[in-house]
Design a protein around this motif. Structure first.
Motif, short mmCIF file in Angstrom:
data_model
loop_
_atom_site.label_atom_id
_atom_site.label_comp_id
_atom_site.label_asym_id
_atom_site.label_seq_id
_atom_site.Cartn_x
_atom_site.Cartn_y
_atom_site.Cartn_z
N CYS A 1 8.49 9.40 -9.90
CA CYS A 1 7.50 9.92 -9.52
C CYS A 1 6.79 8.93 -8.39
N LEU A 2 7.09 7.85 -8.07
CA LEU A 2 6.71 6.87 -7.01
C LEU A 2 7.70 6.99 -5.80
N ALA A 3 8.57 7.90 -5.70
CA ALA A 3 9.59 7.87 -4.83
C ALA A 3 9.26 7.53 -3.23
N ALA A 4 8.32 8.60 -3.03
CA ALA A 4 7.80 8.66 -1.54
C ALA A 4 7.13 7.15 -1.35
N ILE A 5 6.57 6.45 -2.47
CA ILE A 5 5.98 5.41 -1.96
C ILE A 5 7.10 4.04 -1.67
N TYR A 6 8.05 3.99 -2.64
CA TYR A 6 9.11 3.09 -2.47
C TYR A 6 10.07 3.25 -1.21
N GLN A 7 9.99 4.52 -0.86
CA GLN A 7 11.10 4.95 0.21
C GLN A 7 10.03 4.75 1.47
N CYS A 8 8.93 4.86 1.78
CA CYS A 8 8.06 4.79 3.08
C CYS A 8 7.53 3.32 2.96
N CYS A 9 7.21 2.71 1.92
CA CYS A 9 6.56 1.34 2.03
C CYS A 9 5.50 1.30 2.82
N ARG A 10 4.37 2.19 2.94
CA ARG A 10 3.29 2.25 3.41
C ARG A 10 2.23 2.93 2.60
N PHE A 11 1.08 1.98 2.55
CA PHE A 11 -0.04 2.47 1.63
C PHE A 11 -1.40 2.06 2.34
N CYS B 1 7.73 -4.05 -1.72
CA CYS B 1 7.75 -3.34 -0.30
C CYS B 1 7.11 -4.70 0.50
N VAL B 2 6.14 -5.49 0.05
CA VAL B 2 5.53 -6.45 1.00
C VAL B 2 6.56 -7.49 1.28
N SER B 3 7.44 -7.83 0.10
CA SER B 3 8.18 -8.70 0.11
C SER B 3 9.50 -8.73 1.20
N MET B 4 9.62 -7.27 1.27
CA MET B 4 10.85 -6.93 2.21
C MET B 4 10.41 -6.78 3.58
N PHE B 5 8.94 -6.16 3.79
CA PHE B 5 8.65 -5.75 5.41
C PHE B 5 7.41 -6.48 5.79
N GLY B 6 6.68 -7.45 4.83
CA GLY B 6 5.57 -8.08 5.14
C GLY B 6 4.20 -7.25 5.09
N GLN B 7 3.09 -7.95 4.82
CA GLN B 7 2.05 -7.29 4.28
C GLN B 7 1.70 -6.33 5.51
N GLU B 8 1.21 -6.61 6.80
CA GLU B 8 0.80 -5.90 7.95
C GLU B 8 1.66 -4.74 8.13
N LYS B 9 3.05 -4.56 7.59
CA LYS B 9 3.77 -3.35 7.69
C LYS B 9 3.27 -2.42 6.44
N VAL B 10 3.13 -3.03 5.38
CA VAL B 10 2.98 -2.29 4.23
C VAL B 10 1.87 -1.48 4.20
N LEU B 11 0.73 -2.65 4.00
CA LEU B 11 -0.70 -2.16 3.68
C LEU B 11 -1.45 -1.92 5.24
N VAL B 12 -1.76 -1.03 5.44
CA VAL B 12 -2.17 -0.47 6.78
C VAL B 12 -3.71 -0.09 6.50
N GLY B 13 -4.22 0.37 7.84
CA GLY B 13 -5.66 0.86 7.58
C GLY B 13 -5.68 2.49 7.37
N GLU B 14 -6.78 3.06 8.06
CA GLU B 14 -6.85 4.35 7.54
C GLU B 14 -5.87 5.28 8.06
N HIS B 15 -5.18 5.08 9.17
CA HIS B 15 -3.98 5.90 9.42
C HIS B 15 -2.81 5.15 9.81
N VAL B 16 -1.67 5.72 9.67
CA VAL B 16 -0.26 5.44 9.69
C VAL B 16 0.14 4.86 11.04
N THR B 17 1.04 3.96 11.10
CA THR B 17 1.34 3.66 12.76
C THR B 17 2.94 3.90 12.43
N THR B 18 3.61 4.53 13.38
CA THR B 18 5.01 4.62 13.08
C THR B 18 5.63 3.28 14.01
#
Length: 442
Positions: free
Chosen positions: A358-368, A425-442
């Motif tokens: 049920c969390l597939a989209a979150i652990y695949q994208c690692c953005r929140f 996700c944070v351990s793999m990609f870092g906090q700034e990449k995973v935990l973002v603001g109100e809009h996603v950045t590609t």
């Protein structure tokens, strides 16, 4: 529950449904390369209430604030209350309260009056509400308001196994799930589920005699002294094996506020749809599709993508496999609209098992969304846990108890599963990449 349609009909059902539309409880230690800020937030989870102020983003949910600051229950009791707009019906205040990020504002002073009205207003007309595969009733009240009702099909202790004999697409909707979803959504601070309340109705006098709908009249039957009906919906859900009965003439229903307009929502296909067949080797069930999704401008523009991630979290908490589409508000420009959380009747079907898929989209994208993640951390605090707040809120509904007690620790357990995935996700990609603001950045 057994179906008597044969294997062929099962496959046909799956085809048309597609067209229509355990992990441990403890959060593991953060890896060494995770930033000190994330380690600080993890300590906040288990610290005292006084440390809540250490979170950078303040909690904007007034119900969560009250629970953290004062040792009182959250009160969502449907009762008459004062409004800032005297003389204006509460449902009209709700219609006018739409914001760019939610169905209603944080304050929503009219909400107690609206819930009370939905639970008590005399019914003028009742007709079958045709959109969707399962049975719903459109209620028109004498006061001019409209609502969508779903009837009780099962007792509270009935649960769905989600196995080969009880597959997720065969699951029937639960009126209690609609009610519980509204309360969960409000406690989480999303405010994207339409207001919903429980109600008992005299089926003969308040429903059947309030309309001349063939979808009800032509499917009447009896079970002993109880009036039953089959209803009008997809044959796999409206048949003689799935009758709906009013016990001693009384029927429990959920009553959810209708969003105004003939077509209030615009729908988009959910790429992490659980109904996607296993034969589709290109689907999320076989590979990480997030890179492809983030290439689509209509997904990454505005708030869509991060809203979709929050919807994934919501469906994980209620274990809902039925999100084949997601919905945007037509009254708002589609480039600006938030994702509405409607049709939650297939949630809260089984409190005893969790499904990491049920969390597939979150652990695949690692953005929140960072602010939402902080709120979820606060909801893991001992004495102020998500399950406790939802239980307190649901205890005020006219049909309480709404859920089995086992569902409340399930909410806490599943929330920790989500937080664990974010830490990975944070351990793999870092906090700034995973935990973002109100809009996603590609």
């Amino acid at each position: 529950m057994k179906l008597h349609w044969g294997c062929l009909l099962c496959y046909v059902g799956i085809f048309f449904m597609a067209l229509l539309i355990v992990l441990g409880l403890l959060i593991p230690d953060i890896e060494k390369d995770v930033s000190a800020e994330i380690r600080r937030r993890q300590r906040i989870v288990t610290s005292s209430v006084d440390n809540l102020a250490a979170i950078k983003h303040p909690i904007s949910n007034p119900f969560l604030k009250a629970a953290l600051e004062v040792d009182d229950e959250v009160d969502l009791m449907p009762k008459a209350g004062k409004s800032t707009e005297q003389g204006i019906p509460p449902w009209e205040e709700f219609h006018n309260d739409l914001t760019l990020d939610s169905l209603y504002s944080v304050e929503a002073p009219y909400m107690p009056r609206l819930l009370h009205s939905l639970a008590t207003a005399p019914i003028k007309k009742a007709t079958v509400f045709s959109p969707g595969t399962q049975f719903k009733i459109l209620l028109e009240f004498e006061n001019g308001n409209f609502a969508i009702a779903k009837p009780m099909r099962h007792k509270r202790d009935f649960y769905w196994a989600y196995n080969k004999t009880q597959q997720n697409w065969q699951d029937q909707e639960r009126h209690t799930a609609e009610i519980a979803s509204f309360h969960l959504d409000r406690v989480m601070g999303f405010r994207r589920v339409p207001p919903c309340v429980g109600r008992k109705v005299d089926f003969l006098n308040e429903i059947l005699m309030k309309g001349k709908d063939d979808g009800l009249l032509d499917t009447m039957t009896w079970r002993g002294d109880d009036i039953c009906f089959i209803g009008d919906c997809a044959p796999v859900f409206c048949n003689k094996n799935h009758t709906i009965c009013a016990e001693n003439g009384t029927l429990e229903i959920s009553v959810c506020q209708k969003i105004p307009g003939r077509r209030p929502f615009h729908e988009e296909f959910n790429p992490w749809n659980h109904y996607i067949t296993l034969r589709d080797k290109t689907s999320w069930k076989y590979r990480n599709i997030c890179t492809d999704i983030l290439k689509k401008q209509r997904i990454t523009r505005g708030r869509f993508f991060l809203d979709l991630m929050e919807l994934v979290l919501f469906d994980h908490l209620i274990r809902n496999y039925d999100r084949h589409h997601y919905f945007l508000v037509n009254r708002i420009d589609r480039n600006m609209s938030f994702v509405v959380i409607v049709d939650n009747g297939k949630g809260f079907g089984n409190p005893y098992e969790d499904d990491i898929k049920c969390l597939a989209a979150i652990y695949q994208c690692c953005r929140f969304r960072n602010s939402t993640f902080n709120t979820m951390l606060a909801l893991t605090k001992e004495g102020n846990k998500l399950g406790d707040l939802v239980k307190a809120s649901l205890s005020k509904d006219p049909l309480a108890p709404i859920l089995l007690d086992d569902f409340f620790p399930a909410l806490d357990r599943r929330l920790l599963m989500f937080i664990n995935e974010i830490y990975k996700c944070v351990s793999m990609f870092g906090q700034e990449k995973v935990l973002v603001g109100e809009h996603v950045t590609t």
